[in-house]
Design a protein around this motif. Sequence first.
Motif, mmCIF file in Angstrom:
data_model
loop_
_atom_site.group_PDB
_atom_site.id
_atom_site.type_symbol
_atom_site.label_atom_id
_atom_site.label_comp_id
_atom_site.label_asym_id
_atom_site.label_seq_id
_atom_site.Cartn_x
_atom_site.Cartn_y
_atom_site.Cartn_z
ATOM 1 N N MET A 102 4.596 15.606 -12.396
ATOM 2 C CA MET A 102 3.885 16.214 -13.510
ATOM 3 C C MET A 102 3.785 17.677 -12.996
ATOM 4 N N LEU A 103 3.825 17.931 -11.496
ATOM 5 C CA LEU A 103 3.843 19.526 -11.424
ATOM 6 C C LEU A 103 5.303 19.858 -11.404
ATOM 7 N N GLU A 136 2.029 6.898 -6.654
ATOM 8 C CA GLU A 136 1.068 8.025 -7.356
ATOM 9 C C GLU A 136 1.647 9.311 -6.737
ATOM 10 N N LEU A 137 2.337 9.468 -5.736
ATOM 11 C CA LEU A 137 2.961 10.896 -5.460
ATOM 12 C C LEU A 137 4.244 11.028 -6.299
ATOM 13 N N GLU A 173 0.715 -1.287 0.093
ATOM 14 C CA GLU A 173 0.053 -0.093 0.090
ATOM 15 C C GLU A 173 0.702 1.141 0.044
ATOM 16 N N ALA A 174 1.843 1.324 0.831
ATOM 17 C CA ALA A 174 2.887 2.286 0.820
ATOM 18 C C ALA A 174 3.408 2.589 -0.619
ATOM 19 N N GLN A 175 3.849 1.599 -1.209
ATOM 20 C CA GLN A 175 4.608 1.645 -2.356
ATOM 21 C C GLN A 175 3.490 2.316 -3.630
ATOM 22 N N LYS A 176 2.293 1.606 -3.326
ATOM 23 C CA LYS A 176 1.435 2.053 -4.413
ATOM 24 C C LYS A 176 1.073 3.760 -4.205
ATOM 25 N N LYS A 177 0.963 4.088 -3.053
ATOM 26 C CA LYS A 177 0.723 5.557 -2.769
ATOM 27 C C LYS A 177 2.113 6.336 -3.043
ATOM 28 N N ASN A 178 3.212 5.827 -2.878
ATOM 29 C CA ASN A 178 4.611 6.530 -3.161
ATOM 30 C C ASN A 178 4.404 6.611 -4.737
#
Length: 111
Positions: free
Chosen positions: A52-53, A45-46, A38-43
């Motif tokens: 992009m930014l 995405e971030l 879960e932490a890797q998936k969130k990382n």
Amino acid sequence: MRLIILCLTVLVILIQYPLWLGKGGWLRVWDLDHQVQEAQKKNDELRARNAMLASEVQDLKEGTGAVEERARYELGMIKQNEVFVQIIDPNKRSTFVAIPPPPVEPKKKPN
């Protein structure tokens, strides 16, 4: 003989307890593995959001094209001698609210 089999069975059960339910047991490892995924998936995405930014910041720093595009779409600005055409979809409900201008007060005549 039964006593030996019973003692061995109890010993096998006692050995299995820490393997399944102990501090470093399989259930704990499975739970931690799930948290890591879960932490890797969130990382990920971030990281994608940050990339992009960063590209948007780079565009804004280097050229006027991105600034002009933002001015056009976000602020509704147009160039001089440019014709603005807006096509409105009749099936789509508008989110804009028209606010009437404030009433004009008549000027008083000096005495």
